[in-house]
Design an enzyme around this catalytic site. Structure first.
Site, PDB file in Angstrom:
ATOM      1  N   SER A 133      11.873  74.268  34.983  1.00  0.00           N
ATOM      2  CA  SER A 133      11.483  74.879  36.260  1.00  0.00           C
ATOM      3  C   SER A 133      11.368  76.396  36.187  1.00  0.00           C
ATOM      4  O   SER A 133      10.470  76.981  36.807  1.00  0.00           O
ATOM      5  CB  SER A 133      12.487  74.492  37.356  1.00  0.00           C
ATOM      6  OG  SER A 133      12.511  73.096  37.543  1.00  0.00           O
ATOM      7  N   HIS A 184      14.574  79.311  39.394  1.00  0.00           N
ATOM      8  CA  HIS A 184      13.225  79.412  39.961  1.00  0.00           C
ATOM      9  C   HIS A 184      12.876  80.869  40.249  1.00  0.00           C
ATOM     10  O   HIS A 184      11.799  81.345  39.875  1.00  0.00           O
ATOM     11  CB  HIS A 184      13.144  78.598  41.248  1.00  0.00           C
ATOM     12  CG  HIS A 184      13.276  77.124  41.046  1.00  0.00           C
ATOM     13  ND1 HIS A 184      13.191  76.216  42.086  1.00  0.00           N
ATOM     14  CD2 HIS A 184      13.498  76.390  39.919  1.00  0.00           C
ATOM     15  CE1 HIS A 184      13.337  74.990  41.611  1.00  0.00           C
ATOM     16  NE2 HIS A 184      13.546  75.074  40.313  1.00  0.00           N
TER      17      HIS A 184
END
Length: 210
Positions: A133, A184
């Site tokens: 991610s 993220h």
């Protein structure tokens, strides 16, 4: 719109070899880890920090390879498929723009940036995470830079897709449990900055050429 994929399977492999390799590697690592090695790869490669254990250290630097290896690991099928779909769709235009070698370096640095911010925020705590991610949000960070500072390089549909995808990603990161939002954010910031450096270097070369 640059995210539409119209290539054949063979054409995709030929045009985007690094992205194809990443997708294949993630799948192979997942199958080995979950079906054959009883999560041994996750144990060896997950990003992990523990301030009370010297081998991991306050920022996970006791075993620094985990900053990289964790990018190729996934917790379950849902995790793998969601990340693989994102890579399949969003990675090719960036590989084409940067070139194969610069792209793999960019992908890894964005993933490392995600783990680095995770380590900083969770310093003093026992924490572990895994997944691509951070690197994927690095792609979004790169496109966000282009959408803001290089509007002429992207069509309207592409810019809308970028903003909608980022908005969805932020909501997804906040509302779903067990999501490492710092990976993220770190990946996105890293990708944004790296694209800024890439554009600046290209601009400098162009001016020198003139």
């Amino acid at each position: 719109m640059i995210f539409q994929r119209n290539e054949t399977f063979r054409g995709y492999l030929k045009a985007y070899p690094v992205t194809s390799f990443i997708l294949a590697m993630n799948l192979v690592v997942f199958l080995l880890d979950h079906w054959m090695l009883d999560r041994m790869l996750s144990e060896w490669g997950i990003f992990y920090q523990d301030p009370d254990v010297d081998q991991y250290g306050r920022y996970g630097l006791g075993e620094p390879w985990r900053y990289v290896t964790s990018i190729a690991l996934h917790a379950n099928w849902e995790h793998l498929l969601f990340n693989s779909f994102s890579i399949l769709i969003f990675a090719p235009p960036l590989e084409r723009l940067l070139g194969h070698f610069r792209y793999i370096v960019y992908y890894l640095l964005a993933g490392i940036a995600g783990n680095a911010l995770t380590a900083i925020v969770n310093a003093g705590s026992v924490y572990g995470s895994l997944g691509a991610s951070g690197a994927i949000y690095g792609l979004f960070g790169a496109y966000l830079f282009l959408a803001i500072f290089r509007k002429f390089a992207l069509d309207e549909a592409t810019r809308k897709t970028i903003f909608i995808s980022i908005a969805f990603g932020v909501i997804y990161s906040i509302i779903l449990p067990k999501i490492n939002i710092w990976a993220h954010l770190g990946g996105a910031l890293g990708g944004f900055g790296l694209m800024g450096l890439f554009v600046a270097s290209k601009t400098k070369k162009y001016k020198r050429g003139v």
